[in-house]
Design an enzyme around this catalytic site. Sequence first.
Site, PDB file in Angstrom:
ATOM      1  N   ALA A   1      73.539  14.631  78.683  1.00 49.31           N
ATOM      2  CA  ALA A   1      72.568  13.621  78.228  1.00 49.31           C
ATOM      3  C   ALA A   1      72.278  13.842  76.747  1.00 49.31           C
ATOM      4  O   ALA A   1      71.360  14.569  76.380  1.00 49.31           O
ATOM      5  CB  ALA A   1      71.283  13.701  79.054  1.00 49.31           C
TER       6      ALA A   1
ATOM      7  N   SER B   1      73.172  11.115  73.536  1.00 46.65           N
ATOM      8  CA  SER B   1      72.628   9.832  73.075  1.00 46.65           C
ATOM      9  C   SER B   1      71.853   9.137  74.189  1.00 46.65           C
ATOM     10  O   SER B   1      70.818   8.511  73.955  1.00 46.65           O
ATOM     11  CB  SER B   1      73.767   8.924  72.599  1.00 46.65           C
ATOM     12  OG  SER B   1      74.343   9.455  71.424  1.00 46.65           O
TER      13      SER B   1
ATOM     14  N   TRP C   1      71.735  22.174  72.417  1.00 48.28           N
ATOM     15  CA  TRP C   1      71.592  21.840  70.989  1.00 48.28           C
ATOM     16  C   TRP C   1      70.149  22.030  70.522  1.00 48.28           C
ATOM     17  O   TRP C   1      69.630  21.202  69.771  1.00 48.28           O
ATOM     18  CB  TRP C   1      72.013  20.392  70.664  1.00 48.28           C
ATOM     19  CG  TRP C   1      73.318  19.944  71.214  1.00 48.28           C
ATOM     20  CD1 TRP C   1      73.526  18.847  71.987  1.00 48.28           C
ATOM     21  CD2 TRP C   1      74.604  20.545  71.014  1.00 48.28           C
ATOM     22  NE1 TRP C   1      74.850  18.728  72.300  1.00 48.28           N
ATOM     23  CE2 TRP C   1      75.544  19.758  71.714  1.00 48.28           C
ATOM     24  CE3 TRP C   1      75.053  21.668  70.317  1.00 48.28           C
ATOM     25  CZ2 TRP C   1      76.895  20.053  71.748  1.00 48.28           C
ATOM     26  CZ3 TRP C   1      76.410  21.966  70.352  1.00 48.28           C
ATOM     27  CH2 TRP C   1      77.301  21.164  71.059  1.00 48.28           C
TER      28      TRP C   1
ATOM     29  N   ARG D   1      82.288  22.261  32.073  1.00 54.37           N
ATOM     30  CA  ARG D   1      83.723  22.347  32.339  1.00 54.37           C
ATOM     31  C   ARG D   1      84.507  21.516  31.323  1.00 54.37           C
ATOM     32  O   ARG D   1      84.233  20.330  31.148  1.00 54.37           O
ATOM     33  CB  ARG D   1      83.986  21.835  33.768  1.00 54.37           C
ATOM     34  CG  ARG D   1      85.436  21.649  34.128  1.00 54.37           C
ATOM     35  CD  ARG D   1      86.127  22.964  34.375  1.00 54.37           C
ATOM     36  NE  ARG D   1      87.470  22.747  34.902  1.00 54.37           N
ATOM     37  CZ  ARG D   1      88.389  23.702  34.951  1.00 54.37           C
ATOM     38  NH1 ARG D   1      88.123  24.937  34.510  1.00 54.37           N
ATOM     39  NH2 ARG D   1      89.584  23.445  35.452  1.00 54.37           N
TER      40      ARG D   1
ATOM     41  N   GLU E   1      68.865  14.428  65.769  1.00 56.10           N
ATOM     42  CA  GLU E   1      67.736  13.478  65.932  1.00 56.10           C
ATOM     43  C   GLU E   1      68.260  12.057  66.156  1.00 56.10           C
ATOM     44  O   GLU E   1      67.667  11.078  65.708  1.00 56.10           O
ATOM     45  CB  GLU E   1      66.730  13.578  64.783  1.00 56.10           C
ATOM     46  CG  GLU E   1      66.049  14.948  64.802  1.00 56.10           C
ATOM     47  CD  GLU E   1      64.647  14.978  64.284  1.00 56.10           C
ATOM     48  OE1 GLU E   1      64.002  13.922  64.225  1.00 56.10           O
ATOM     49  OE2 GLU E   1      64.189  16.081  63.952  1.00 56.10           O
TER      50      GLU E   1
ATOM     51  N   THR F   1      72.362  10.211  66.726  1.00 56.55           N
ATOM     52  CA  THR F   1      73.501   9.920  65.849  1.00 56.55           C
ATOM     53  C   THR F   1      73.216   8.648  65.047  1.00 56.55           C
ATOM     54  O   THR F   1      72.374   7.826  65.443  1.00 56.55           O
ATOM     55  CB  THR F   1      74.782   9.679  66.669  1.00 56.55           C
ATOM     56  OG1 THR F   1      74.560   8.508  67.482  1.00 56.55           O
ATOM     57  CG2 THR F   1      75.130  10.865  67.561  1.00 56.55           C
TER      58      THR F   1
END
Length: 383
Positions: A131, A133, A157, A269, A365, A367
């Site tokens: 579970a 999304s 996660w 640079r 939090e 996708t």
Amino acid sequence: MSDQFRPSEEQEMLRASVRALAEDKIAPRAAEIDETGEFPWDVHAALVAADFHAVHIPEAYEGAGADAVASCIVVEEVARACAASSLIPAVNKLGTQGMILSGSEDLKRRYLPLVARGEAMFSYALSEPEAGSDAASMRTRAVADGDEWVLNGVKRWITNAGVSSYYTVMAVTDPDAGANGISAFVVHGDDEGFSLGAPEKKMGIKGSPTRELYFDNIRLPGDRIIGAPGTGFKTALRTLDHTRPTIAAQAVGIAQGALDYAVGYVKERKQFGRAIAEFQGLQFMLADMAMHLEAARQLTYAAAARTDAGDPDATFFASAAKCFASDAAMQITTDAVQLLGGYGYTRDYPVERMMRDVKITQIYEGTNQIQRLVMARQVLRAR
Ligand code: COS
């Protein structure tokens, strides 16, 4: 409310003081934190000493009482130096926001001062192996038994798992009621039956542990429920409306760190007998990076202001800010690596770390595909 974000003098002062702390105590540690993958307790101590570790906690619970804009400023400035460290204030907000929105007075008095004083951290546990999304399809179960709840299941996660003392855990309490059969609970890291998985081996934000949580017949006292039974999924989604702007701010901060480093580099640079900053091809890249970064910042703070004001558009703005800022920051950090050429691809320079770190902001939090789904629902509803 203004549609443009113009920082007040107080907000500028806050930004300057977080930046000073971040440059002094956090930036010098960032490469090592990434290399070792160890949680930076020294950075945590520095943030607690300056009271920047959980600024969102209301004054009534011994907190700094900062609004969402100020919370985003703190996360942005810490992330500019070290993304993993910025998860200390970000996750403390994510973990406690549900309690602030829906918890009983007793729960708030019991837990929020501990976080405000820096004695404990709080994580948020919604996702599961099956579970992600589709968060409402979770299987973690809490069954009422007299005055108690018995909790079983697995969460995956979980950011700052193991270093947090407390967890806001969403679990099914009424399997027949779908999203309205989910409740939120406070779980302690030392509850009997609580254990942790091995730390995930991640691409970035390595100084912030991500682990599974296992619940094996944990007996939770009845007063550990956050809000009424069945309101946990709404509390979880309302929490994300408040914290997706924080992730947007994290993305903006990481991108600002990459842009600042790249600007310094291209001025020094030399190729073809001159500083590479003099070449228009690179100037156009820098202009695009700065333009997208500023657009992301404006949207982030517009979203943050709306969450505090309880604006009906807060859900749309939170998703828009998180999605736009993380996509912009991914491009900006990738371009920063490009501007440094081969050097950018090595760990001797910070931009490859920033590019790896920022990738997660397009994923966690929710996708960015889910953010677009949320925005589309809001757009269609409004019409
Ligand atoms: N605030 C309060 N309530 C909300 C809400 C919000 N922002 N968004 C939806 N709700 C309500 C809905 O109104 C609905 O309530 P009713 O049944 O009473 O009408 C309920 O919550 C369920 O909402 P919905 O039907 O939209 O749920 P879905 O299962 O379709 O999914 C998404 C909603 C996909 C948006 C949600 O699962 C989600 O955000 N997924 C991503 C999860 C995520 O961000 N994971 C990361 C965890 S943190 S690392």
